[in-house]
Design a protein around this motif. Structure first.
Motif, PDB file in Angstrom:
ATOM      1  N   THR A  39      49.458  26.690  40.805  1.00  0.00           N
ATOM      2  CA  THR A  39      48.353  27.601  40.511  1.00  0.00           C
ATOM      3  C   THR A  39      48.855  28.907  39.928  1.00  0.00           C
ATOM      4  OG1 THR A  39      46.982  26.648  42.269  1.00  0.00           O
ATOM      5  CG2 THR A  39      46.435  28.876  41.536  1.00  0.00           C
ATOM      6  N   VAL A  40      49.893  29.469  40.536  1.00  0.00           N
ATOM      7  CA  VAL A  40      50.458  30.725  40.029  1.00  0.00           C
ATOM      8  C   VAL A  40      51.048  30.529  38.635  1.00  0.00           C
ATOM      9  CG1 VAL A  40      52.213  32.491  40.425  1.00  0.00           C
ATOM     10  CG2 VAL A  40      50.882  31.608  42.344  1.00  0.00           C
ATOM     11  N   LEU A  41      51.751  29.439  38.423  1.00  0.00           N
ATOM     12  CA  LEU A  41      52.334  29.167  37.109  1.00  0.00           C
ATOM     13  C   LEU A  41      51.254  29.070  36.035  1.00  0.00           C
ATOM     14  CD1 LEU A  41      55.036  26.494  38.040  1.00  0.00           C
ATOM     15  CD2 LEU A  41      55.469  28.805  37.210  1.00  0.00           C
ATOM     16  N   ARG A  42      50.194  28.338  36.306  1.00  0.00           N
ATOM     17  CA  ARG A  42      49.128  28.158  35.318  1.00  0.00           C
ATOM     18  C   ARG A  42      48.420  29.473  35.007  1.00  0.00           C
ATOM     19  NH1 ARG A  42      47.187  22.912  34.367  1.00  0.00           N
ATOM     20  NH2 ARG A  42      48.280  21.272  35.520  1.00  0.00           N
ATOM     21  N   MET A  43      48.162  30.272  36.046  1.00  0.00           N
ATOM     22  CA  MET A  43      47.450  31.535  35.819  1.00  0.00           C
ATOM     23  C   MET A  43      48.290  32.518  35.020  1.00  0.00           C
ATOM     24  SD  MET A  43      45.381  32.170  39.409  1.00  0.00           S
ATOM     25  CE  MET A  43      44.585  33.641  38.705  1.00  0.00           C
ATOM     26  N   CYS A  44      49.561  32.627  35.357  1.00  0.00           N
ATOM     27  CA  CYS A  44      50.429  33.555  34.624  1.00  0.00           C
ATOM     28  C   CYS A  44      50.606  33.117  33.171  1.00  0.00           C
ATOM     29  CB  CYS A  44      51.786  33.656  35.316  1.00  0.00           C
ATOM     30  SG  CYS A  44      51.753  34.495  36.918  1.00  0.00           S
ATOM     31  N   ARG A  45      50.770  31.830  32.950  1.00  0.00           N
ATOM     32  CA  ARG A  45      50.922  31.338  31.576  1.00  0.00           C
ATOM     33  C   ARG A  45      49.633  31.492  30.788  1.00  0.00           C
ATOM     34  NH1 ARG A  45      54.422  25.967  33.316  1.00  0.00           N
ATOM     35  NH2 ARG A  45      56.440  27.058  33.496  1.00  0.00           N
ATOM     36  N   GLY A  56      47.708  33.931  31.136  1.00  0.00           N
ATOM     37  CA  GLY A  56      47.683  35.345  30.795  1.00  0.00           C
ATOM     38  C   GLY A  56      48.756  35.759  29.815  1.00  0.00           C
ATOM     39  N   GLY A  57      49.546  34.806  29.319  1.00  0.00           N
ATOM     40  CA  GLY A  57      50.550  35.093  28.308  1.00  0.00           C
ATOM     41  C   GLY A  57      51.907  35.472  28.833  1.00  0.00           C
ATOM     42  N   ALA A  58      52.175  35.233  30.115  1.00  0.00           N
ATOM     43  CA  ALA A  58      53.460  35.592  30.712  1.00  0.00           C
ATOM     44  C   ALA A  58      54.150  34.339  31.229  1.00  0.00           C
ATOM     45  CB  ALA A  58      53.270  36.591  31.847  1.00  0.00           C
ATOM     46  N   GLU A  59      55.461  34.455  31.433  1.00  0.00           N
ATOM     47  CA  GLU A  59      56.248  33.326  31.928  1.00  0.00           C
ATOM     48  C   GLU A  59      56.763  33.667  33.326  1.00  0.00           C
ATOM     49  OE1 GLU A  59      57.606  29.621  32.190  1.00  0.00           O
ATOM     50  OE2 GLU A  59      56.422  30.437  30.519  1.00  0.00           O
ATOM     51  N   ASN A  72      57.705  37.861  33.549  1.00  0.00           N
ATOM     52  CA  ASN A  72      57.986  38.760  32.432  1.00  0.00           C
ATOM     53  C   ASN A  72      57.272  38.261  31.183  1.00  0.00           C
ATOM     54  OD1 ASN A  72      59.489  36.530  31.796  1.00  0.00           O
ATOM     55  ND2 ASN A  72      61.381  37.627  31.379  1.00  0.00           N
ATOM     56  N   ARG A  73      57.232  39.117  30.179  1.00  0.00           N
ATOM     57  CA  ARG A  73      56.543  38.802  28.937  1.00  0.00           C
ATOM     58  C   ARG A  73      57.444  39.170  27.758  1.00  0.00           C
ATOM     59  NH1 ARG A  73      50.952  38.622  28.002  1.00  0.00           N
ATOM     60  NH2 ARG A  73      50.597  39.653  30.010  1.00  0.00           N
TER      61      ARG A  73
END
Length: 259
Positions: free
Chosen positions: A35-41, A43-46, A61-62
């Motif tokens: 869930t955290v991985l999908r939400m951050c990605r 939002g354009g971040a890794e 980070n971005r």
């Protein structure tokens, strides 16, 4: 702090809130990490995420910029499939672009606010569940009523201790002791009913079945630390519950009672 850094910090906070909600309400560690991985990605971040039953570590980070890191301690763990499903739905809706990040954070925050009516609803549900198990094990109408009130009372009382430091082990022990004592007193006073049927049915909602299932699932997907920790917790909780029942029955037998 620049606007971009503020946005990244808010994204990290919201994703972390979703992951913590999943872990606190009975979700698996790999589900929280995903869930955290999908939400951050989305939002354009890794991000890089490591989740445990008692902790959460996120670094994000971005475009090679300065990474943001967050560490959270998870102390409260229970089973609330409604919150688990809602947190899952909100995070997926954000990833699809159906709701904004601000809306997602607000929904998750409201989801974690305790409701005054929830204790009563959970108590009724636990009582009905225990009563049905009692009937399944061959109990009478009297056993049905006693197990309903025993389990409902335990669920209602333990709901107030969810945000305290009283651990599940103590709750399980005293819950098993109270249920056994209530079964003994009711059957002795009314000269009817079955102590063992009432006790078995009433303790069913307290058994750590979901924790044991999640332990197996975490182990299968490779989260060996989380799987071992959850399995150990499930065994100790079940042992505490059994110890409470054993103490109640031992006192009754030593006083001359017959099962």
């Amino acid at each position: 702090m620049t606007d971009e850094e503020k946005n990244d910090s808010f994204l990290l906070h919201t994703a972390e809130l979703a992951g913590i909600t999943i872990l606190e309400n009975g979700g698996e560690t790999f589900r929280a990490e995903e869930t955290v991985l999908r939400m951050c990605r989305a939002g354009g971040a890794e991000p890089s995420v490591i989740a445990f039953p008692t902790g959460f570590f996120i670094s994000m980070n971005r475009d090679g910029g300065t990474p943001l890191t967050s560490v959270s301690r998870i102390r409260l763990r229970s089973v609330n499939l409604y919150r688990l499903e809602r947190a899952n739905s909100y995070s997926r809706a954000f990833c699809r672009g159906d709701i904004t990040l601000e809306e997602t954070e607000r929904l998750l925050r409201n989801l974690n606010e305790p409701g005054k009516k929830q204790h009563f609803r959970f108590a009724i549900a636990a009582g009905l569940s225990a009563a049905m198990f009692t009937m399944l094990f061959g109990g009478s109408v009297f056993d049905f009523i006693v197990s309903f009130f025993c389990s409902a009372f335990i669920q209602f009382v333990t709901g107030f201790f969810r945000h305290t430091n009283i651990h599940n082990f103590a709750v399980s022990f005293f819950g098993g002791l109270f249920i056994t004592a209530a079964a003994i007193v009711s059957t002795v006073c009314f000269k009817t009913g079955s102590i063992d049927t009432i006790t078995i049915g009433a303790i069913m909602p307290l058994l750590p079945g979901l924790s044991l299932t999640n332990a197996i699932r975490d182990t299968v997907v490779g989260d060996l630390v989380s799987g071992t920790a959850r399995f150990t917790e499930a065994v100790i909780v079940a042992g505490s519950l059994a110890a409470g029942v054993a103490v109640g029955l031992s006192v009754y037998i030593n006083l001359g009672g017959v099962l």
